[in-house]
Design a protein around this motif. Structure first.
Motif, mmCIF file in Angstrom:
data_model
loop_
_atom_site.group_PDB
_atom_site.id
_atom_site.type_symbol
_atom_site.label_atom_id
_atom_site.label_comp_id
_atom_site.label_asym_id
_atom_site.label_seq_id
_atom_site.Cartn_x
_atom_site.Cartn_y
_atom_site.Cartn_z
ATOM 1 N N ALA A 107 0.743 -1.234 -0.074
ATOM 2 C CA ALA A 107 0.149 0.026 -0.098
ATOM 3 C C ALA A 107 0.920 1.170 -0.074
ATOM 4 O O ALA A 107 0.644 2.090 -0.662
ATOM 5 C CB ALA A 107 -1.056 -0.179 1.193
ATOM 6 N N THR A 137 -4.558 7.109 -6.875
ATOM 7 C CA THR A 137 -5.603 7.068 -6.286
ATOM 8 C C THR A 137 -6.381 5.733 -6.518
ATOM 9 O O THR A 137 -5.713 4.947 -7.113
ATOM 10 C CB THR A 137 -6.589 8.128 -7.085
ATOM 11 O OG1 THR A 137 -6.767 7.781 -8.533
ATOM 12 C CG2 THR A 137 -5.979 9.550 -7.114
ATOM 13 N N ALA A 138 -7.607 5.470 -5.669
ATOM 14 C CA ALA A 138 -8.186 4.291 -5.859
ATOM 15 C C ALA A 138 -8.391 4.339 -7.187
ATOM 16 O O ALA A 138 -8.450 2.801 -7.717
ATOM 17 C CB ALA A 138 -9.353 4.295 -4.932
ATOM 18 N N ARG A 184 -5.455 2.860 -8.961
ATOM 19 C CA ARG A 184 -4.857 1.344 -8.810
ATOM 20 C C ARG A 184 -5.899 0.475 -9.633
ATOM 21 O O ARG A 184 -5.304 -0.470 -9.987
ATOM 22 C CB ARG A 184 -5.103 1.227 -7.270
ATOM 23 C CG ARG A 184 -4.142 2.121 -6.329
ATOM 24 C CD ARG A 184 -4.179 1.680 -4.971
ATOM 25 N NE ARG A 184 -3.492 2.452 -4.334
ATOM 26 C CZ ARG A 184 -3.371 2.218 -2.894
ATOM 27 N NH1 ARG A 184 -4.077 1.281 -2.272
ATOM 28 N NH2 ARG A 184 -2.379 2.906 -2.296
ATOM 29 N N ALA A 185 -7.270 0.885 -9.485
ATOM 30 C CA ALA A 185 -8.102 0.078 -10.238
ATOM 31 C C ALA A 185 -7.885 -0.118 -11.737
ATOM 32 O O ALA A 185 -7.869 -0.957 -12.459
ATOM 33 C CB ALA A 185 -9.723 0.419 -9.920
#
Length: 171
Positions: free
Chosen positions: A138, A145-146, A149-150
């Motif tokens: 992490a 950002t989330a 990452r996705a």
């Protein structure tokens, strides 16, 4: 905000100057993956060292942990999950038994079969290692950002599936 340059940018710029006839876009991706792999390897080593585990020990214990309580798999199942040879797995199990991290037990459903069962010490170590590993990873991804990452995970998954299919076809 302007994008920052990294060492790969400098390498590719030099190659483009020297060899303008070639497309260096693959290096833009895979050289970064290679460099990131080194950072990830260091972070994993630190997480495993702090949990008093070698990476191969973590691999076997993690397979047992993911199996769920009672944290038991056959040697064949461990082979399938860790992708090592039978001889290597036998050696690893022997070493994990000697370290008190797993036990061998007779399979109650097949008296000739053997099961590998994680001990409480093995469970404590693998849980500590995975917690440290997730925290370390992490931290490595903290600048994303989330959504980033996705998106990155989806792209890497696509590439991984493609690589796996090519690898299977060439065997």
């Amino acid at each position: 905000m302007a994008e920052q340059s990294d060492e790969v940018d400098r390498i590719v710029e030099a190659w483009e100057r020297e060899r303008p006839d070639l497309n260096f876009s693959p290096l833009q991706v895979l050289s970064r993956v290679s460099r990131l792999t080194r950072h990830l390897d260091r972070a994993r080593r630190r997480a495993f060292d702090r949990s008093k585990l070698e990476s191969w020990e973590f691999d076997v214990l993690a397979a047992l942990r993911r199996a769920g309580d009672p944290y038991t798999l056959s040697p064949k199942q461990l082979l399938q999950q860790t992708l090592v040879s039978s001889g290597t797995m036998t050696n690893r199990i022997d070493r994990l038994v000697a370290a008190g991290l797993v036990e061998r037990r007779t399979d109650p459903h097949d008296g000739r079969g053997i099961l590998v069962v994680m001990t409480p010490t093995g469970l404590t170590r693998v849980d500590a290692a995975i917690t440290r590993l997730v925290d370390a990873e992490a931290e490595l991804l903290a600048s994303l950002t989330a959504a980033d990452r996705a998106r990155l995970a989806a792209l890497l998954r696509k590439l991984s599936v493609d690589f796996d299919q090519v690898g299977e076809g060439s065997v």
